[in-house]
Design a protein around this motif. Sequence first.
Motif, PDB file in Angstrom:
ATOM      1  N   HIS A 577       0.861  -1.185   0.000  1.00  0.00           N
ATOM      2  CA  HIS A 577       0.000   0.000   0.000  1.00  0.00           C
ATOM      3  C   HIS A 577       0.898   1.236   0.000  1.00  0.00           C
ATOM      4  CE1 HIS A 577      -2.367   3.255   1.834  1.00  0.00           C
ATOM      5  NE2 HIS A 577      -3.466   2.618   1.441  1.00  0.00           N
ATOM      6  N   VAL A 578       0.664   2.177  -0.929  1.00  0.00           N
ATOM      7  CA  VAL A 578       1.532   3.344  -1.094  1.00  0.00           C
ATOM      8  C   VAL A 578       0.819   4.615  -0.653  1.00  0.00           C
ATOM      9  CG1 VAL A 578       2.829   4.759  -2.721  1.00  0.00           C
ATOM     10  CG2 VAL A 578       2.785   2.272  -2.999  1.00  0.00           C
ATOM     11  N   THR A 579       1.462   5.347   0.244  1.00  0.00           N
ATOM     12  CA  THR A 579       0.992   6.675   0.648  1.00  0.00           C
ATOM     13  C   THR A 579       1.958   7.719   0.099  1.00  0.00           C
ATOM     14  OG1 THR A 579      -0.027   5.853   2.676  1.00  0.00           O
ATOM     15  CG2 THR A 579       0.511   8.208   2.599  1.00  0.00           C
ATOM     16  N   PHE A 580       1.396   8.747  -0.526  1.00  0.00           N
ATOM     17  CA  PHE A 580       2.207   9.812  -1.117  1.00  0.00           C
ATOM     18  C   PHE A 580       2.044  11.075  -0.289  1.00  0.00           C
ATOM     19  CE2 PHE A 580       2.351  13.440  -4.219  1.00  0.00           C
ATOM     20  CZ  PHE A 580       3.723  13.391  -4.462  1.00  0.00           C
ATOM     21  N   GLU A 581       3.173  11.591   0.238  1.00  0.00           N
ATOM     22  CA  GLU A 581       3.189  12.853   0.980  1.00  0.00           C
ATOM     23  C   GLU A 581       3.771  13.929   0.060  1.00  0.00           C
ATOM     24  OE1 GLU A 581       3.102  16.067   2.901  1.00  0.00           O
ATOM     25  OE2 GLU A 581       2.044  14.317   3.734  1.00  0.00           O
ATOM     26  N   PRO A 582       2.959  14.907  -0.374  1.00  0.00           N
ATOM     27  CA  PRO A 582       3.377  15.840  -1.429  1.00  0.00           C
ATOM     28  C   PRO A 582       4.517  16.795  -1.075  1.00  0.00           C
ATOM     29  CG  PRO A 582       0.994  15.737  -1.262  1.00  0.00           C
ATOM     30  CD  PRO A 582       1.536  15.033  -0.056  1.00  0.00           C
ATOM     31  N   VAL A 583       4.769  17.098   0.192  1.00  0.00           N
ATOM     32  CA  VAL A 583       5.872  17.942   0.657  1.00  0.00           C
ATOM     33  C   VAL A 583       5.616  19.438   0.420  1.00  0.00           C
ATOM     34  CG1 VAL A 583       8.329  18.484   0.462  1.00  0.00           C
ATOM     35  CG2 VAL A 583       7.574  16.099   0.396  1.00  0.00           C
ATOM     36  N   SER A 584       5.397  19.819  -0.850  1.00  0.00           N
ATOM     37  CA  SER A 584       5.201  21.237  -1.167  1.00  0.00           C
ATOM     38  C   SER A 584       4.436  21.348  -2.468  1.00  0.00           C
ATOM     39  CB  SER A 584       6.547  21.955  -1.303  1.00  0.00           C
ATOM     40  OG  SER A 584       7.230  21.504  -2.464  1.00  0.00           O
ATOM     41  N   ASP A 585       3.958  22.578  -2.769  1.00  0.00           N
ATOM     42  CA  ASP A 585       3.217  22.793  -4.009  1.00  0.00           C
ATOM     43  C   ASP A 585       4.045  22.383  -5.219  1.00  0.00           C
ATOM     44  OD1 ASP A 585       1.422  23.849  -2.258  1.00  0.00           O
ATOM     45  OD2 ASP A 585       1.431  25.878  -3.087  1.00  0.00           O
ATOM     46  N   ALA A 586       5.285  22.842  -5.272  1.00  0.00           N
ATOM     47  CA  ALA A 586       6.126  22.611  -6.449  1.00  0.00           C
ATOM     48  C   ALA A 586       6.479  21.133  -6.599  1.00  0.00           C
ATOM     49  CB  ALA A 586       7.388  23.452  -6.361  1.00  0.00           C
ATOM     50  N   ALA A 611      -3.087   9.746  -0.585  1.00  0.00           N
ATOM     51  CA  ALA A 611      -2.306  10.986  -0.613  1.00  0.00           C
ATOM     52  C   ALA A 611      -2.740  11.865   0.545  1.00  0.00           C
ATOM     53  CB  ALA A 611      -2.501  11.718  -1.937  1.00  0.00           C
ATOM     54  N   THR A 612      -1.774  12.609   1.124  1.00  0.00           N
ATOM     55  CA  THR A 612      -2.063  13.452   2.284  1.00  0.00           C
ATOM     56  C   THR A 612      -1.633  14.897   2.036  1.00  0.00           C
ATOM     57  OG1 THR A 612       0.058  12.764   3.258  1.00  0.00           O
ATOM     58  CG2 THR A 612      -1.914  11.548   3.939  1.00  0.00           C
ATOM     59  N   PRO A 613      -2.228  15.554   1.062  1.00  0.00           N
ATOM     60  CA  PRO A 613      -1.836  16.946   0.761  1.00  0.00           C
ATOM     61  C   PRO A 613      -2.556  17.943   1.659  1.00  0.00           C
ATOM     62  CG  PRO A 613      -3.531  16.209  -0.746  1.00  0.00           C
ATOM     63  CD  PRO A 613      -3.250  15.048   0.162  1.00  0.00           C
ATOM     64  N   ASN A 614      -2.044  19.176   1.676  1.00  0.00           N
ATOM     65  CA  ASN A 614      -2.810  20.256   2.285  1.00  0.00           C
ATOM     66  C   ASN A 614      -3.602  20.957   1.176  1.00  0.00           C
ATOM     67  OD1 ASN A 614      -1.041  22.065   0.968  1.00  0.00           O
ATOM     68  ND2 ASN A 614       0.312  22.190   2.749  1.00  0.00           N
ATOM     69  N   ALA A 615      -4.311  22.022   1.526  1.00  0.00           N
ATOM     70  CA  ALA A 615      -5.211  22.660   0.561  1.00  0.00           C
ATOM     71  C   ALA A 615      -4.470  23.198  -0.659  1.00  0.00           C
ATOM     72  CB  ALA A 615      -5.994  23.782   1.240  1.00  0.00           C
ATOM     73  N   SER A 616      -3.346  23.878  -0.434  1.00  0.00           N
ATOM     74  CA  SER A 616      -2.626  24.448  -1.581  1.00  0.00           C
ATOM     75  C   SER A 616      -2.007  23.353  -2.446  1.00  0.00           C
ATOM     76  CB  SER A 616      -1.551  25.426  -1.106  1.00  0.00           C
ATOM     77  OG  SER A 616      -0.569  24.756  -0.337  1.00  0.00           O
ATOM     78  N   GLU A 617      -1.599  22.253  -1.825  1.00  0.00           N
ATOM     79  CA  GLU A 617      -1.032  21.141  -2.598  1.00  0.00           C
ATOM     80  C   GLU A 617      -2.098  20.449  -3.435  1.00  0.00           C
ATOM     81  OE1 GLU A 617       2.468  20.342   0.711  1.00  0.00           O
ATOM     82  OE2 GLU A 617       0.709  19.031   0.633  1.00  0.00           O
ATOM     83  N   ILE A 618      -3.338  20.418  -2.943  1.00  0.00           N
ATOM     84  CA  ILE A 618      -4.448  19.873  -3.743  1.00  0.00           C
ATOM     85  C   ILE A 618      -4.581  20.665  -5.038  1.00  0.00           C
ATOM     86  CG2 ILE A 618      -6.980  19.895  -3.875  1.00  0.00           C
ATOM     87  CD1 ILE A 618      -6.134  17.431  -2.616  1.00  0.00           C
ATOM     88  N   THR A 619      -4.560  21.982  -4.913  1.00  0.00           N
ATOM     89  CA  THR A 619      -4.691  22.830  -6.105  1.00  0.00           C
ATOM     90  C   THR A 619      -3.500  22.637  -7.043  1.00  0.00           C
ATOM     91  OG1 THR A 619      -5.967  24.461  -4.863  1.00  0.00           O
ATOM     92  CG2 THR A 619      -4.924  25.208  -6.900  1.00  0.00           C
ATOM     93  N   ALA A 620      -2.305  22.523  -6.487  1.00  0.00           N
ATOM     94  CA  ALA A 620      -1.112  22.307  -7.311  1.00  0.00           C
ATOM     95  C   ALA A 620      -1.191  20.978  -8.049  1.00  0.00           C
ATOM     96  CB  ALA A 620       0.144  22.356  -6.448  1.00  0.00           C
ATOM     97  N   LEU A 621      -1.647  19.935  -7.353  1.00  0.00           N
ATOM     98  CA  LEU A 621      -1.801  18.623  -7.988  1.00  0.00           C
ATOM     99  C   LEU A 621      -2.825  18.683  -9.118  1.00  0.00           C
ATOM    100  CD1 LEU A 621      -1.782  16.381  -4.797  1.00  0.00           C
ATOM    101  CD2 LEU A 621      -0.194  16.147  -6.722  1.00  0.00           C
ATOM    102  N   TYR A 622      -3.938  19.360  -8.866  1.00  0.00           N
ATOM    103  CA  TYR A 622      -4.981  19.477  -9.886  1.00  0.00           C
ATOM    104  C   TYR A 622      -4.469  20.217 -11.120  1.00  0.00           C
ATOM    105  CZ  TYR A 622      -9.166  21.233 -12.195  1.00  0.00           C
ATOM    106  OH  TYR A 622     -10.107  21.576 -13.142  1.00  0.00           O
ATOM    107  N   GLN A 623      -3.763  21.327 -10.896  1.00  0.00           N
ATOM    108  CA  GLN A 623      -3.226  22.081 -12.029  1.00  0.00           C
ATOM    109  C   GLN A 623      -2.197  21.257 -12.797  1.00  0.00           C
ATOM    110  OE1 GLN A 623      -4.290  24.842 -13.254  1.00  0.00           O
ATOM    111  NE2 GLN A 623      -5.748  25.318 -11.632  1.00  0.00           N
ATOM    112  N   ALA A 624      -1.379  20.502 -12.072  1.00  0.00           N
ATOM    113  CA  ALA A 624      -0.390  19.656 -12.747  1.00  0.00           C
ATOM    114  C   ALA A 624      -1.072  18.581 -13.578  1.00  0.00           C
ATOM    115  CB  ALA A 624       0.530  19.011 -11.711  1.00  0.00           C
ATOM    116  N   ALA A 625      -2.158  18.013 -13.051  1.00  0.00           N
ATOM    117  CA  ALA A 625      -2.898  16.998 -13.807  1.00  0.00           C
ATOM    118  C   ALA A 625      -3.472  17.597 -15.087  1.00  0.00           C
ATOM    119  CB  ALA A 625      -4.008  16.411 -12.944  1.00  0.00           C
ATOM    120  N   ARG A 626      -4.002  18.805 -14.990  1.00  0.00           N
ATOM    121  CA  ARG A 626      -4.545  19.470 -16.180  1.00  0.00           C
ATOM    122  C   ARG A 626      -3.451  19.786 -17.189  1.00  0.00           C
ATOM    123  NH1 ARG A 626      -8.500  24.381 -15.408  1.00  0.00           N
ATOM    124  NH2 ARG A 626      -8.431  24.068 -17.661  1.00  0.00           N
TER     125      ARG A 626
END
Length: 810
Positions: A577-586, A611-626
């Motif tokens: 089972h893999v958990t991803f900790e995003p660390v930062s927006d970038a 995945a365990t992101p914070n609010a700003s990392e959620i937005t960064a992940l979404y933008q990266a996916a787009r």
Amino acid sequence: MAATQLPWACRSCRTAIVRRYVFQRQKIASRTISTNSRFFQVSEEVSQAIAERRPVVALESTIYTHGFPYPDNLALASRLESLVRINGGVPATIAILDGVARVGLGADELVRLVSSPGALKISRRDFGFALGQTNPDGKRWNGGTTISGTMILAHLAGIRIFATGGLGGVHRGAEQTMDVSADLTELGRTPVTVISSGCKSFLDLPKTLEYLETQGVGVAAFADGRTGPIDMPGFYTRESGVRAPKVIQDEAEAARIIHSHLSLGLTSGLHFANPIPEEFSLPLPKMEAAITQALQEARAAGAKGAAETPFVLNKIKEITGSTSVAANRALVEANVIRGTKIAVELQKLEADQIVNRSPPGARIVNHNSAPIEKNPSKIDIPAPGQHQVSNTKPSHNANIFVAGSLAVDLSCDYIPQSQNQTHTPTQRTSNPSIIRQSLGGVGHNVARAATLVGANVRLCSAVGDDLSGKAAMDALAANGISDAGIHILPARTGSRTAQYVAVNDANKDLVLAMADMSILEQTASRSGQPSAIDEAFDSSWYPQMQESRPSHLVVDANWSSNTLARWLSAASLINAHVTFEPVSDAKSTRIFNLPPTTPLSIFPNALIHLATPNASEITALYQAARNSSALEREDWWLTIDAFGLPSSGSRTKLALATSPALVDQGIPQQCLQLLPFLPSICAKLGPAGVLVTQLLAANDPRLQSAVHGPHILSRNPAEIPEGVDAATVVGGVYMRLFPATEVVPKGEIVSVNGIGDTFAGTLVTALAAAKARGVNAGVEDFIDIAQQAAVLSLKSDQAVSPQLAKLKLY
């Protein structure tokens, strides 16, 4: 899109996948233009009802704009919507208003529609003109949708039942005029069930039935208490002299037919004819005489095509007087009541299927999309280096591996010298502060938290052959963490031990942070020479993963995309089972830039489980996916479709599940978009709590649990074909906002630097402990304990509070 982005399959299957991909992209492009633009809008009420799988009934609008004068049309519209509500459904009146195709109208919008002069009559052919042009006054068009137009918009919104007055058909004399209603061809290509009183009396009923048969449309009449051979109704008359192809006894039987039809994924519609109430039925000979006269006058007046039907209906009204008007109202009302009862029975069938579903076997077919299929082979990932999976017993029992940064942390807390000074340090000068040095790094903090709450952890990281590296190794031993996974990179590689400097204001809130994590970001040289990290992975970390076979891996985003891919591949090979900790927006965005050999896969083959992101990392992940076109992939579209959420969104439902403020920020919406890649997301929102969003497989017991019921955002109720594993297909979406277990006053906050890492380490340990004990538990069961651990670290001068030892989970 490259072929490597398609769902992985055995090589012999890939040609078929590519062919299917071309077809699906055409379908997706069409849907995107219709549902994700300013030209199409579903009302909040209808969107929420569809998302909650409540009975929704579509109602057409030409009956108001072209059938009755104002204000009679407004009274009828209100009456029909009331009948839907009284009988347990949600009405969705469909029309064009101000140049927008609308599904569901508010009271004021209904008034504007039915009172507007010059409203258009909208069928399939008319949409582009009605939405793209303006009227002579320069304003956007209003228009009533015919049966054909209403079916199209109802299907786009996800509505299966449509009740109306009379169906169009083949006109008398069509062998010369070729006058055939678009309603019939639409029934042949749009999977919506139309309940009417048969085709209008002045049409050619036998030819209409023949045409519908050619189009593959199932046609039946309700017995409505009659026995023996049953006629198709003739609109104003209960009998027509033409036998019905099939007979339906009641609404429950009608719902079973619709349910079976849709479960096969058929793209044609159904037509159920409901006879006019007996007390309003007009004598057939009288109606035939009136129709003959009206048709003769229409030909004499040159009324053809779309103009013929309203002309003939007006003439019949003149000839028969008020009796036909009363009959018209009665039959429409009867059809709406019948249609709503069918929608209610259909909803019961689908709900029963969810609750009483027999043990799995299959894929879920979404009624609005193509089936979701599991590819027969596992993800084709090349093993890192030359190592093969070992069958030897592990030499140690580390059940959690943490792959991430180990750093020397400096925490600089600003201390104002007087009450008149601001709480924020002054730029471009020296500021008084308390500086603390400690061992940190996201990977270390997660491992430290997991160790304190009872896990046997292996931290996999690297340090340089320097003073900081030696200090870090000594501190590890003092913290009770094994150094077996720490690789010391030689000085010749130029590697520096990672360091992190945090500058906090007087309230202990982070003002600025500087991080040097380059030691983990090394990649192969242009000549292909492996980096020091590549060599460490092949010689140390990968063999340890194979030998120990941990149940859980936590990987942080400090690694390069290439190294992240190697960690994810290694975990996939041992089913960890893999958990991803995003660390930062970038750095969080690196998972959407993995090498082509290891694309980020989608449920059920997702490489990351949590995945365990914070609010700003959620937005960064979404933008990266787009930005990476991940949200244009065929498999992403199919998975999103299977969620069972309306394409227009569900703002009200999301606000109820979370909060209006979070919806305004777009956090729940972005989590939903990311779910196919990250099937479980725990968004850390500080004082607002933790938002848990999860993609549930079809066999997930939470879909059938009364306890979890309030948090099931959507379900996909279609049947699972025999022979397909229900664990590999979408069953629904779980969304729940957990409030903060404790809001710590600012005066009690000591350090914010390690609270997210503490949360992740505690959560993963709880999941691993449950699995070790054979307990079936989800992340939602451990959010509170993980938040309690985070609060302890918030009140500690260390990144991870030693007080976590009181929360033993093993």
